[in-house]
Scaffold this active site. Structure first.
Site, PDB file in Angstrom:
ATOM      1  N   LYS A 155     114.102 -61.664 -30.026  1.00 14.58           N
ATOM      2  CA  LYS A 155     113.359 -60.690 -31.137  1.00 14.58           C
ATOM      3  C   LYS A 155     113.395 -59.347 -30.046  1.00 14.58           C
ATOM      4  CE  LYS A 155     110.479 -58.315 -31.922  1.00 14.58           C
ATOM      5  NZ  LYS A 155     110.854 -56.866 -31.728  1.00 14.58           N
ATOM      6  N   GLU A 226     106.359 -61.000 -18.365  1.00 12.90           N
ATOM      7  CA  GLU A 226     106.631 -59.505 -17.458  1.00 12.90           C
ATOM      8  C   GLU A 226     106.107 -58.291 -17.970  1.00 12.90           C
ATOM      9  OE1 GLU A 226     107.039 -59.854 -14.433  1.00 12.90           O
ATOM     10  OE2 GLU A 226     107.312 -62.130 -14.429  1.00 12.90           O
ATOM     11  N   CYS A 260     110.393 -50.906 -15.584  1.00 10.48           N
ATOM     12  CA  CYS A 260     109.222 -51.498 -15.269  1.00 10.48           C
ATOM     13  C   CYS A 260     108.894 -51.359 -13.827  1.00 10.48           C
ATOM     14  CB  CYS A 260     109.119 -52.736 -15.637  1.00 10.48           C
ATOM     15  SG  CYS A 260     110.370 -53.656 -15.105  1.00 10.48           S
ATOM     16  N   GLU A 356     100.659 -46.540 -16.577  1.00 12.66           N
ATOM     17  CA  GLU A 356     101.881 -46.388 -16.577  1.00 12.66           C
ATOM     18  C   GLU A 356     102.165 -45.313 -17.835  1.00 12.66           C
ATOM     19  OE1 GLU A 356     104.332 -49.537 -18.783  1.00 12.66           O
ATOM     20  OE2 GLU A 356     105.346 -49.726 -17.119  1.00 12.66           O
TER      21      GLU A 356
HETATM   22  P1  NAD Z   1     106.616 -53.173 -26.142  1.00  9.93           P
HETATM   23  O1  NAD Z   1     105.550 -53.894 -25.265  1.00  9.93           O
HETATM   24  O2  NAD Z   1     106.181 -51.986 -27.055  1.00  9.93           O
HETATM   25  O3  NAD Z   1     107.305 -54.274 -26.900  1.00  9.93           O
HETATM   26  C1  NAD Z   1     108.100 -55.263 -26.311  1.00  9.93           C
HETATM   27  C2  NAD Z   1     108.577 -56.266 -27.392  1.00  9.93           C
HETATM   28  O4  NAD Z   1     107.191 -56.813 -27.867  1.00  9.93           O
HETATM   29  C3  NAD Z   1     109.447 -55.551 -28.433  1.00  9.93           C
HETATM   30  O5  NAD Z   1     110.392 -56.408 -28.883  1.00  9.93           O
HETATM   31  C4  NAD Z   1     108.303 -55.283 -29.726  1.00  9.93           C
HETATM   32  O6  NAD Z   1     108.944 -55.245 -30.780  1.00  9.93           O
HETATM   33  C5  NAD Z   1     107.601 -56.909 -29.609  1.00  9.93           C
HETATM   34  N1  NAD Z   1     106.197 -56.599 -30.199  1.00  9.93           N
HETATM   35  C6  NAD Z   1     105.208 -55.610 -30.377  1.00  9.93           C
HETATM   36  N2  NAD Z   1     104.069 -55.965 -30.833  1.00  9.93           N
HETATM   37  C7  NAD Z   1     104.269 -57.363 -30.946  1.00  9.93           C
HETATM   38  C8  NAD Z   1     103.462 -58.366 -31.252  1.00  9.93           C
HETATM   39  N3  NAD Z   1     102.097 -58.180 -31.699  1.00  9.93           N
HETATM   40  N4  NAD Z   1     103.591 -59.688 -30.997  1.00  9.93           N
HETATM   41  C9  NAD Z   1     104.689 -60.021 -30.582  1.00  9.93           C
HETATM   42  N5  NAD Z   1     105.745 -59.182 -30.330  1.00  9.93           N
HETATM   43  C10 NAD Z   1     105.576 -57.884 -30.398  1.00  9.93           C
HETATM   44  O7  NAD Z   1     107.389 -52.727 -24.726  1.00  9.93           O
HETATM   45  P2  NAD Z   1     108.551 -51.541 -24.974  1.00  9.93           P
HETATM   46  O8  NAD Z   1     108.165 -50.223 -25.450  1.00  9.93           O
HETATM   47  O9  NAD Z   1     109.986 -52.132 -25.753  1.00  9.93           O
HETATM   48  O10 NAD Z   1     109.230 -51.656 -23.592  1.00  9.93           O
HETATM   49  C11 NAD Z   1     108.516 -50.827 -22.199  1.00  9.93           C
HETATM   50  C12 NAD Z   1     107.461 -51.670 -21.584  1.00  9.93           C
HETATM   51  O11 NAD Z   1     108.165 -52.945 -20.945  1.00  9.93           O
HETATM   52  C13 NAD Z   1     106.940 -50.968 -20.347  1.00  9.93           C
HETATM   53  O12 NAD Z   1     105.891 -51.199 -20.291  1.00  9.93           O
HETATM   54  C14 NAD Z   1     107.674 -51.446 -19.369  1.00  9.93           C
HETATM   55  O13 NAD Z   1     106.978 -51.529 -18.026  1.00  9.93           O
HETATM   56  C15 NAD Z   1     107.840 -52.971 -19.618  1.00  9.93           C
HETATM   57  N6  NAD Z   1     108.984 -53.707 -18.959  1.00  9.93           N
HETATM   58  C16 NAD Z   1     108.587 -54.750 -18.182  1.00  9.93           C
HETATM   59  C17 NAD Z   1     109.580 -55.214 -17.205  1.00  9.93           C
HETATM   60  C18 NAD Z   1     109.232 -56.541 -16.137  1.00  9.93           C
HETATM   61  O14 NAD Z   1     110.134 -57.385 -16.036  1.00  9.93           O
HETATM   62  N7  NAD Z   1     108.031 -56.362 -15.757  1.00  9.93           N
HETATM   63  C19 NAD Z   1     111.070 -54.941 -17.499  1.00  9.93           C
HETATM   64  C20 NAD Z   1     111.264 -54.080 -18.645  1.00  9.93           C
HETATM   65  C21 NAD Z   1     110.047 -53.253 -19.220  1.00  9.93           C
END
Ligand code: NAD
Length: 457
Positions: A155, A226, A260, A356
């Site tokens: 997803k 992560e 990230c 962040e």
């Molecule tokens: P996000 O948390 O908004 O979304 C991540 C995913 O979760 C998306 O697919 C989203 O649609 C889904 N989602 C949202 N609400 C949900 C719920 N209630 N239940 C299940 N799934 C749900 O993150 P983003 O804006 O897409 O990405 C940016 C973030 O990701 C930043 O905080 C960044 O630091 C982090 N990130 C971490 C890593 C790592 O490996 N540590 C790598 C890349 C990005």
């Protein structure tokens, strides 16, 4: 219907797709479970051949995928090309890893039996992924899941859906039907997948990651998450200041700071003036512009809200008596551009030095000595990546041992990741076992210990 639009040309729609309801997510998971039964029964050398074909298929379609990725998430072309190349390398790596030893033997208590522990696939892996690495993150989860005999349903974040659908289409030419599928949508589809999968691997924000972990744990299925970080780079007085400044500027502002592992706090030990001057010059020298153009390092941020977050952070720094050393304003052009923003003069406990911002925004903090620098670096809830810049190996190793971070880099950007080494953070940045490299096997398999005693004694 949802849409994914280009951050550099917000009027350009890359994909329109359903905000999938739970029922179709359940069907995709059921299809995956059926496909997994024959996939896991296939001899590993045959699975390896299929994954190697996926790698070559991806390599052949690289140019198209790079173009789509640049358009959809605004990643500068050279970085997007490196990401697709990494995707190919990940698939090749796990095609080989499918043939690694898949268990261990143990001494038998009776001295005669055969005791072995073998790794078996978990079933259907539910992958919930963010938008910022639209190729690498789905693949660094899906490739080990598939290599070790699982199916995967991904997803993706709505903002990276066009790339995810293209990836599924491409891999679907080589994989059995239903084995790797993408379900589109937001929180509803993500939650439904967490409710249906046999193992859940999440990457994204801390706020969502915590909900996903709780939901999966309540069902008793394995989960890894992560999440974000406020990654420090410590600069010691004996560092090569110019080199450190160039490296940190890239780590903080490259891809508009949307990694990230991006550096968001720069901790300078001793007199900060010479280094800060070099850092401002390096940040202001970064080419900002359309990510499809050659040489651009800083493109737009993903959305209007992300751009506002950077502008508001700069305003909040000014309001609390801090200084904006560079940037701080949106750029007057089409797309969600904001100038790389470097600030100073706020307390390490200030919310902007703790949370962040996820944009081209970094805070410079001072420390009188190494001990204080480490205390500042560790005084946040997160612990994903950290860097230290010094010419002294003793100091480097001492600081590395004291840093509360899953990834420590010496004289290197916080933002570098090797797909064949364990990847993950400490404290609130991560939950569950590490990803990537050989570490991934522990998550995508479960161990069965078998004892075979002689039929007659
Ligand atoms: P996000 O948390 O908004 O979304 C991540 C995913 O979760 C998306 O697919 C989203 O649609 C889904 N989602 C949202 N609400 C949900 C719920 N209630 N239940 C299940 N799934 C749900 O993150 P983003 O804006 O897409 O990405 C940016 C973030 O990701 C930043 O905080 C960044 O630091 C982090 N990130 C971490 C890593 C790592 O490996 N540590 C790598 C890349 C990005």
């Amino acid at each position: 219907m949802l849409e994914s639009c280009s951050p550099q040309h917000p009027d350009r729609t890359l994909a329109s797709f359903p905000d999938t309801e739970p029922e179709p997510v359940l069907r995709a998971t059921a299809d995956a479970r059926r496909a997994q039964a024959s996939w896991s029964a296939m001899p590993a050398p045959e699975r390896a051949v299929v994954l190697a074909a996926c790698a070559e298929g991806l390599a052949q379609e690289a140019a198209d995928l790079i173009k789509l990725g640049v358009a959809e998430v605004g990643k500068p072309r050279a970085e997007m090309a490196a990401e697709v190349a990494r995707g190919v390398a990940i698939l090749r790596y796990y095609a080989e890893a499918a043939l690694d030893p898949d268990g261990e033997t143990y001494p038998a208590a009776d001295g005669r039996s055969l005791v072995f522990a073998r790794n078996r696939p978990r079933g259907v892996a539910g992958l919930v992924t963010p938008w910022n690495f639209p190729v690498a993150i789905p693949l660094w989860k899906a490739a080990p899941a598939l290599a070790y005999g699982n199916a995967a349903v991904c997803k993706p974040a709505p903002a990276a859906t066009a790339v995810a659908l293209r990836l599924a289409d491409l891999l679907g030419r080589y994989l059995p039907a239903g084995l790797f599928t993408v379900v589109t949508g937001g929180a509803t589809a993500g939650s439904a997948l967490v409710d249906a999968a046999d193992a859940v691997s999440f990457t994204g924000s801390v706020a969502v990651g915590r909900q996903v972990v709780a939901r999966a744990a309540a069902r008793g299925v394995p989960v890894q998450a992560e999440m974000g970080g406020t990654n420090p780079s410590i600069v010691l007085p004996d560092a090569n200041l110019l080199q450190a400044a160039t490296t940190i500027a890239m780590a903080a502002m490259g891809y508009a700071g949307q990694k990230c592992t991006a550096t968001s706090r720069v901790v300078v030990v001793g007199d900060p003036a010479p280094f800060v001057e070099a850092l401002i010059t390096a940040v202001e020298g970064l080419p900002v512009g359309d990510p499809s153009e050659d040489g651009v390092i800083v493109g737009p941020v993903i959305s209007e809200a992300a751009r506002e977050a950077v502008v508001e952070a700069a305003a909040a720094v000014r309001a609390t008596g801090g200084q904006v050393l560079s940037g701080g304003a949106a750029l007057d052009r089409e797309g969600y551009y904001v100038a790389p923003t470097l600030v100073a003069g706020i307390d390490p406990g200030h919310r902007l030095a703790q949370e962040e911002v996820f944009g081209p925004f970094a805070v410079v903090l001072g420390a009188t000595d190494l001990g204080e620098a480490v205390r500042i670096a560790n005084a946040v809830p997160y612990g994903l990546a950290a860097a230290v810049f010094t010419s002294d190996l003793d100091w480097a190793l001492m600081v590395a041992a004291q840093l509360e971070a899953g990834l420590v880099r010496v004289n290197a950007p916080t933002s570098g990741v090797d797909f064949f080494a364990p990847f993950g953070g400490m404290k609130a940045s991560s939950y569950g076992p590490r990803e990537q490299g050989k570490a991934a096997r522990a998550f995508y398999t479960e161990t069965q210990t078998v004892t075979v005693a002689p039929a007659s004694s």
